[in-house]
Design a protein around this motif. Structure first.
Motif, PDB file in Angstrom:
ATOM      1  N   GLY A 156       0.824  -1.205   0.000  1.00  0.00           N
ATOM      2  CA  GLY A 156       0.000   0.000   0.000  1.00  0.00           C
ATOM      3  C   GLY A 156       0.855   1.251   0.000  1.00  0.00           C
ATOM      4  O   GLY A 156       2.085   1.182   0.033  1.00  0.00           O
ATOM      5  N   LEU A 173       0.310  -2.996  -7.775  1.00  0.00           N
ATOM      6  CA  LEU A 173       0.677  -1.873  -6.920  1.00  0.00           C
ATOM      7  C   LEU A 173       1.923  -1.160  -7.452  1.00  0.00           C
ATOM      8  O   LEU A 173       2.029   0.062  -7.393  1.00  0.00           O
ATOM      9  CB  LEU A 173       0.904  -2.346  -5.479  1.00  0.00           C
ATOM     10  N   MET A 197       5.421   3.489  -2.444  1.00  0.00           N
ATOM     11  CA  MET A 197       4.604   2.273  -2.451  1.00  0.00           C
ATOM     12  C   MET A 197       5.422   1.178  -1.769  1.00  0.00           C
ATOM     13  O   MET A 197       6.550   0.918  -2.163  1.00  0.00           O
ATOM     14  CB  MET A 197       4.282   1.867  -3.891  1.00  0.00           C
TER      15      MET A 197
END
Lengths: 289, 323
Positions: free
Chosen positions: B100, B142, B110
């Protein structure tokens, strides 16, 4: 009570058929006894049942590159035993034995030449060289082939056959996955076609890097293809794997390869994919009288 | 190994005791000379038996130590404002990988890492930190997100390896790992990976193609487990000590082989004994490398990454060049 006793008779088999091992080979699939020369002429595919026997690396060069057009690169490149690895035997001893057997420095042939007239770069792995394992030399030669492709703007074809990364070069082997994939990243951005051909067996680190990254992934029929080996999976899940698990047909069904191609038709299929990707016209159909 | 680590802790505790005694004696104006002397001679004796350096297999065991901090323990200590993202948008959310947005000294990054569990219940959820393909695909999603918004990628590596199961094969474990390798090589943002525990083969590397590779002092990174290697090459798992040594899988070995950029020291006799101190060291080193990378031109940085990976390996050139 002698009349109850059955006379003992030794079991005898029918006269054993002697098959000279260098002239004939028995197909493990259908049991047909095959004349070796005939098998070679048929690209090591059983004429009776179509079973694909393993073929040596040179066979693929002959199969894919137009006759006499192949130029080999880095033939003598060898491992330098970077870790000084010693298990039950020293690694250099294993390397020397493999080299004597195969006549080449490591588990891959690289080079370039025309395929149906189109210039391509070709790498073919040799499973007989320490299980086709990928160490620094395989990684470097595949990377050089990819870099040459990029430089020359010519497609790359890799024929894989490998048990995975070579333990005797430790984490350096592992890093060859990253190294070859990075070279393919550059090729990908340069929009140069890359055809991956997966043969029996392709597992471990090679599958988890360049073998799965083709613009087309082509598999030979019945080839074992996977990340973890079947034995490792069975030990982990503590049950037997179903029939056909991790075979080409299973991979096609699960969307991991584009097509399963009979070896005898492979060259034509590769050429057809390449012409599409390169924007070349459909070849004129030869008319037979 | 365990004894060794405890031994280091004993020294530390004794030193603390001496400090406290001195403070106490000073504060109350007491004479603790006799007791101090006894403690000090005990400390000197202990230090004389300086612990031998850890063997490779001891490092493997330390790397797997259940009380070592895991990815989320580091995230909590190093970053602020962590907002987790979930799922690969194709199959499911693999909880053996977490990731996340987070902030490192206020700057958005990230973070993606393998996540182990500390007890059986948690381990069932985290699958012992062994991802399925969907875990790698989540990680890649991600990282692409970071690339899109031009924020650096920081990955944390701590896994026994990719999960070798039927579902994993059916859903393309090999393809998922391979794609991550290629796509990470192509990222346009800075990237750093930190190996905090066990770096288990392809399953670890799938988060590890980065501009910089950092590694904790007692972490290991290997193409195969010591046990697996022993079973295959020595034909017995008993040979794991030998295999661990032969594989050259410790952090100092990997620096020597030109793979790892920097070893991060673990505080207080090992990360399992001092989470905060170790996290502090990680943060410090991360920040320094990120600052260096941030200054580079994005295209140069990517080229440097390619050159770095291209130079990995060791081979003898053929005597005559055919190219």
């Amino acid at each position: 009570m002698a009349w109850f006793r059955k006379e003992k008779r030794k079991l005898t088999s029918a006269a054993r058929r002697e098959v000279p091992s260098d002239v004939f080979e028995k197909c493990p699939e259908c049991g047909e006894i095959l004349y070796r020369n005939r098998l070679s002429q048929n690209a090591q595919v059983c004429p009776a049942c179509g079973h694909h026997h393993r073929m040596e690396a040179e066979g693929y060069v002959e199969l894919l590159i137009d006759e006499g057009g192949f130029t080999e690169t880095d033939r003598g490149m060898k491992s330098s035993d970077p870790l000084g690895f010693f298990d039950l035997k020293p690694y250099p001893q294993r390397l020397a034995a493999a080299e004597r057997k195969s006549g080449r420095g490591d588990a891959v042939i690289t080079g370039y030449g025309p395929l149906e007239g189109m210039p391509v770069n070709l790498a073919v792995m040799d499973f007989s060289f320490i299980g086709g394992s990928m160490g620094s030399v395989v990684g470097e030669k595949i990377t050089r082939a990819a870099r040459r492709s990029e430089r020359e703007g010519e497609p790359l074809i890799v024929v894989s056959a490998s048990g995975g990364a070579r333990m005797m070069e430790g984490v350096l082997s592992l890093m060859q996955l990253a190294k070859t994939s990075a070279a393919l990243a550059r090729l990908h951005e340069a929009r140069i076609p890359y055809v991956s051909i997966l043969t029996d067996p392709t597992t471990g680190g090679v599958t988890a890097s360049y073998a799965m990254l083709g613009d087309v992934n082509m598999a030979e029929p019945g080839a074992l293809i996977g990340f973890a080996g079947p034995r490792v999976i069975e030990q982990t899940i503590k049950q037997a794997l179903p029939e056909g698990f991790q075979r080409s047909e299973f991979l096609l069904e699960h969307g991991m390869v584009d097509v399963i191609v009979d070896r005898r038709a492979m060259k034509g299929r590769v050429a057809a994919y390449l012409r599409h990707m390169l924007g070349l016209p459909e070849p004129a159909v030869e008319k037979s009288d | 190994m365990e004894a060794n680590a405890e031994f280091n802790r004993d020294i530390r505790e004794l030193e603390l005791q001496i400090d406290r005694l001195q403070e106490l004696a000073q504060a109350r104006g007491l004479d603790a000379g006799g007791e101090l002397k006894a403690l000090e001679s005990k400390l000197a004796q202990l230090k004389e038996r300086t612990p031998r350096p850890l063997t490779a297999m001891e490092r493997v065991q330390l790397a797997r130590h259940p009380q070592r901090p895991f990815t989320l323990d580091y995230v909590e200590r190093i970053f602020t404002d962590f907002t987790e993202l979930h799922g690969d948008r194709a199959f499911r959310d693999d909880q053996s990988i977490v990731g996340g947005w987070a902030r490192l000294d206020g700057r958005t990054v990230m973070v993606v890492g393998h996540q182990r569990g500390r007890d059986m219940k948690e381990n069932l959820l985290r699958n012992f930190g062994m991802p399925h393909p969907e875990g790698y695909r989540k990680a890649l999603r991600l990282m692409h997100l970071a690339d899109k918004f031009r924020h650096p990628v920081i990955t944390i590596i701590d896994t026994p390896g990719a999960y070798p199961g039927m579902g994993a094969e059916e859903r393309g474990q090999a393809e998922a790992i391979a794609r991550n390798l290629r796509e990470m090589a192509a990222l346009r943002v800075p990237s750093i990976s930190v190996v905090i525990g066990e770096g288990g083969s392809g399953g670890a590397l799938a988060l590890g193609v980065t501009d910089r590779i950092l590694m904790l002092e007692n972490a290991v990174y290997s193409v195969i487990t010591a046990e697996g290697c022993a079973a295959i090459l020595w034909k017995t798992a008993e040979a794991k000590e030998k295999a661990a040594a032969a594989l050259k899988l410790t952090a100092p070995d990997l620096v020597e082989l030109g793979i790892v950029d920097e070893v991060i020291l673990e505080a207080g006799g090992g990360a399992h004994l001092d989470w905060d101190g170790t996290a502090e060291n990680v943060k410090h080193t991360l920040t320094r490398h990120l600052a260096e990378l941030a200054e580079m031109d994005p295209e140069d940085r990517r080229r440097a990454r390619w050159t770095k990976y291209e130079s990995m390996g060791s081979w003898q050139e053929p005597e005559e060049h055919t190219t």
